[in-house]
Design an enzyme around this catalytic site. Sequence first.
Site, PDB file in Angstrom:
ATOM      1  N   CYS A 144       0.850  -1.193   0.000  1.00  0.00           N
ATOM      2  CA  CYS A 144       0.000   0.000   0.000  1.00  0.00           C
ATOM      3  C   CYS A 144       0.887   1.244   0.000  1.00  0.00           C
ATOM      4  O   CYS A 144       1.843   1.337   0.765  1.00  0.00           O
ATOM      5  CB  CYS A 144      -0.911   0.001   1.227  1.00  0.00           C
ATOM      6  SG  CYS A 144      -2.030   1.413   1.235  1.00  0.00           S
ATOM      7  N   CYS A 191       0.344   5.047   6.848  1.00  0.00           N
ATOM      8  CA  CYS A 191      -0.290   4.861   8.163  1.00  0.00           C
ATOM      9  C   CYS A 191       0.709   4.166   9.097  1.00  0.00           C
ATOM     10  O   CYS A 191       1.125   3.033   8.838  1.00  0.00           O
ATOM     11  CB  CYS A 191      -1.560   4.030   8.026  1.00  0.00           C
ATOM     12  SG  CYS A 191      -2.627   4.609   6.693  1.00  0.00           S
ATOM     13  N   CYS A 241       0.418   0.490  10.285  1.00  0.00           N
ATOM     14  CA  CYS A 241      -0.027  -0.560   9.363  1.00  0.00           C
ATOM     15  C   CYS A 241       1.098  -1.393   8.753  1.00  0.00           C
ATOM     16  O   CYS A 241       1.991  -0.873   8.071  1.00  0.00           O
ATOM     17  CB  CYS A 241      -0.864   0.051   8.250  1.00  0.00           C
ATOM     18  SG  CYS A 241      -1.597  -1.251   7.219  1.00  0.00           S
ATOM     19  N   CYS A 299     -16.212  -9.364   6.095  1.00  0.00           N
ATOM     20  CA  CYS A 299     -15.587  -8.060   5.863  1.00  0.00           C
ATOM     21  C   CYS A 299     -14.311  -8.248   5.045  1.00  0.00           C
ATOM     22  O   CYS A 299     -13.428  -9.017   5.451  1.00  0.00           O
ATOM     23  CB  CYS A 299     -15.216  -7.411   7.192  1.00  0.00           C
ATOM     24  SG  CYS A 299     -16.603  -7.341   8.322  1.00  0.00           S
ATOM     25  N   CYS A 359     -19.255  -6.438   3.994  1.00  0.00           N
ATOM     26  CA  CYS A 359     -18.622  -5.148   4.300  1.00  0.00           C
ATOM     27  C   CYS A 359     -17.286  -5.103   3.555  1.00  0.00           C
ATOM     28  O   CYS A 359     -16.622  -6.130   3.423  1.00  0.00           O
ATOM     29  CB  CYS A 359     -18.402  -5.034   5.807  1.00  0.00           C
ATOM     30  SG  CYS A 359     -17.579  -3.488   6.282  1.00  0.00           S
ATOM     31  N   CYS A 400     -19.433   2.052   8.545  1.00  0.00           N
ATOM     32  CA  CYS A 400     -18.687   1.419   9.638  1.00  0.00           C
ATOM     33  C   CYS A 400     -17.462   2.295   9.854  1.00  0.00           C
ATOM     34  O   CYS A 400     -16.600   2.386   8.973  1.00  0.00           O
ATOM     35  CB  CYS A 400     -18.289   0.000   9.233  1.00  0.00           C
ATOM     36  SG  CYS A 400     -17.178  -0.775  10.425  1.00  0.00           S
ATOM     37  N   ARG A 443     -17.915  -2.814  17.858  1.00  0.00           N
ATOM     38  CA  ARG A 443     -17.186  -4.054  17.545  1.00  0.00           C
ATOM     39  C   ARG A 443     -15.791  -4.070  18.166  1.00  0.00           C
ATOM     40  O   ARG A 443     -15.012  -3.115  17.978  1.00  0.00           O
ATOM     41  CB  ARG A 443     -17.063  -4.209  16.021  1.00  0.00           C
ATOM     42  CG  ARG A 443     -18.424  -4.148  15.313  1.00  0.00           C
ATOM     43  CD  ARG A 443     -18.302  -4.461  13.827  1.00  0.00           C
ATOM     44  NE  ARG A 443     -19.517  -4.087  13.112  1.00  0.00           N
ATOM     45  CZ  ARG A 443     -20.604  -4.860  12.985  1.00  0.00           C
ATOM     46  NH1 ARG A 443     -20.607  -6.062  13.509  1.00  0.00           N
ATOM     47  NH2 ARG A 443     -21.661  -4.430  12.310  1.00  0.00           N
TER      48      ARG A 443
HETATM   49  N1  SAM Z   1      -6.713   0.456   3.185  1.00  0.00           N
HETATM   50  C1  SAM Z   1      -7.976   0.629   3.767  1.00  0.00           C
HETATM   51  C2  SAM Z   1      -8.052   1.845   4.640  1.00  0.00           C
HETATM   52  O1  SAM Z   1      -7.080   2.222   5.260  1.00  0.00           O
HETATM   53  O2  SAM Z   1      -9.143   2.411   4.742  1.00  0.00           O
HETATM   54  C3  SAM Z   1      -8.484  -0.558   4.521  1.00  0.00           C
HETATM   55  C4  SAM Z   1      -7.655  -1.434   5.374  1.00  0.00           C
HETATM   56  S1  SAM Z   1      -7.098  -0.847   6.941  1.00  0.00           S
HETATM   57  C5  SAM Z   1      -6.115  -2.196   7.398  1.00  0.00           C
HETATM   58  C6  SAM Z   1      -8.493  -0.834   8.029  1.00  0.00           C
HETATM   59  C7  SAM Z   1      -8.265  -0.378   9.446  1.00  0.00           C
HETATM   60  O3  SAM Z   1      -7.562  -1.368  10.186  1.00  0.00           O
HETATM   61  C8  SAM Z   1      -7.441   0.874   9.668  1.00  0.00           C
HETATM   62  O4  SAM Z   1      -8.175   2.037   9.473  1.00  0.00           O
HETATM   63  C9  SAM Z   1      -7.042   0.737  11.127  1.00  0.00           C
HETATM   64  O5  SAM Z   1      -8.022   1.324  11.963  1.00  0.00           O
HETATM   65  C10 SAM Z   1      -7.034  -0.783  11.354  1.00  0.00           C
HETATM   66  N2  SAM Z   1      -5.653  -1.265  11.569  1.00  0.00           N
HETATM   67  C11 SAM Z   1      -4.703  -1.463  10.633  1.00  0.00           C
HETATM   68  N3  SAM Z   1      -3.553  -1.894  11.187  1.00  0.00           N
HETATM   69  C12 SAM Z   1      -3.781  -1.987  12.522  1.00  0.00           C
HETATM   70  C13 SAM Z   1      -2.975  -2.359  13.633  1.00  0.00           C
HETATM   71  N4  SAM Z   1      -1.697  -2.714  13.503  1.00  0.00           N
HETATM   72  N5  SAM Z   1      -3.532  -2.350  14.850  1.00  0.00           N
HETATM   73  C14 SAM Z   1      -4.828  -1.980  15.011  1.00  0.00           C
HETATM   74  N6  SAM Z   1      -5.635  -1.611  13.994  1.00  0.00           N
HETATM   75  C15 SAM Z   1      -5.119  -1.597  12.769  1.00  0.00           C
HETATM   76 FE1  SF4 Z   2      -2.851   1.244   3.329  1.00  0.00          FE
HETATM   77 FE2  SF4 Z   2      -2.744   0.127   5.733  1.00  0.00          FE
HETATM   78 FE3  SF4 Z   2      -3.161   2.726   5.542  1.00  0.00          FE
HETATM   79 FE4  SF4 Z   2      -5.118   1.006   4.751  1.00  0.00          FE
HETATM   80  S1  SF4 Z   2      -4.326   1.289   6.838  1.00  0.00           S
HETATM   81  S2  SF4 Z   2      -4.396   2.835   3.664  1.00  0.00           S
HETATM   82  S3  SF4 Z   2      -3.825  -0.673   3.972  1.00  0.00           S
HETATM   83  S4  SF4 Z   2      -1.285   1.639   4.891  1.00  0.00           S
END
Ligand code: SAM
Ligand code: SF4
Length: 349
Positions: free
Chosen positions: A57, A61, A64, A101, A133, A193, A265
């Site tokens: 990606c 973030c 992530c 989901c 979802c 959501c 959730r």
């Molecule tokens: N890429 C898309 C986005 O960011 O909208 C969808 C996937 S993203 C993995 C969905 C959510 O997972 C993120 O907004 C975050 O809240 C949660 N998330 C991701 N990595 C995480 C982590 N290491 N610990 C807790 N929550 C996490």
């Molecule tokens: Fe990409 Fe992870 Fe951020 Fe979703 S949360 S936009 S998968 S870097």
Amino acid sequence: MATTTMQAEKWTLSAIAELYDAPLLDLVFRAAEVHRRYHDPREVQLCTLLSIKTGNCPEDCAYCPQSSRYETEVDPGRMMKTDEVLAAAREAKEAGSTRFCMGAAWREVTDGRAFDRVLEIVRGVRGLGMEACCTLGMLTEDQAHRLAEAGLSAYNHNLDTSENFYGQIITTRTYEDRLRTIANVSKAGISVCCGGILGLGESQLDRIKLLHTLANLDPQPESVPINALVPVEGTPLEGKPALDTFEWIRAIAVARILLPRAMVRLSAGRLSIPREAQALAFLAGANSIFTGEKLLTTPNPEADFDRSLLADLGLQGRAPDKHECPKDRHATAGTGTVAPEERVAAPLA
Ligand code: SAM
Ligand code: SF4
Ligand code: DTB
């Protein structure tokens, strides 16, 4: 901040701060009362997550493991085929999940073959009688309409944290971008959501501000995932200290009071939260968990852990034919929750 999704303020910041600062057990008691007024307290919805396109990606973030900017153990993969996804959805349904989901590690949805496949997958999951979802990154209004036409029940797009703290976690898109996608989802008639992550290093005030923004979205989200950070090696947040469990309970209880109709959730982070604290979270109004050995890329409690947790607490998974997701309600008329009172709960006296 985008004004399109904000309503005339229903909850002030100071009223929320007062709730948040209440003695913990008073707060849990109050949340439990709201929960019992709006929902069946014995029922927990089981959801299953699947990463249909993993890793690589472009976003940054900081939490992530799927960002291409960090060296993590995530193995990037091609987008899954429709049949593979539907096989996983069938398996999830057999294991008791009523909501499936699907996540894709995209910054945003791009029109073309991949999106067409998502639409086909959504039709397939809905054809199995499950709520569907997706969380695919940013969406245009037109894309949201196409997802709605395919029958998508809900779209997950989290605000993650307060607007103030957001820039310390993500720099490649803005809070405003997030709010715009949420507005596009709402306008298309898809359930929103939207939740956040605790334990990123934010202050208590940031948590209060996140809850304030969520509570004042118009319409309020129908589903609020509360994630506790899963610190992943290689990400900038790998060394963050574990979240205080009572802070987690506090946020859940406040979310339940502010968003009385929403599904709250328990999302990421349950693996490191003791079962007794999870029990308290259900008392405080959480009514859904993600089951299955994996979330998107990180581990989740085993099926036996969840089975015995629910059994020991006298809780049951939601029945497969009971549709609470507003988008799906027409499918089973007459199975609504406990008749809710219209008034919004007042702050703690
Ligand atoms: N890429 C898309 C986005 O960011 O909208 C969808 C996937 S993203 C993995 C969905 C959510 O997972 C993120 O907004 C975050 O809240 C949660 N998330 C991701 N990595 C995480 C982590 N290491 N610990 C807790 N929550 C996490
Ligand atoms: Fe990409 Fe992870 Fe951020 Fe979703 S949360 S936009 S998968 S870097
Ligand atoms: C949400 O708020 N939490 C889920 C779901 N929405 C998509 C995702 C949690 C992901 C945790 C990190 C991982 O497993 O990669």
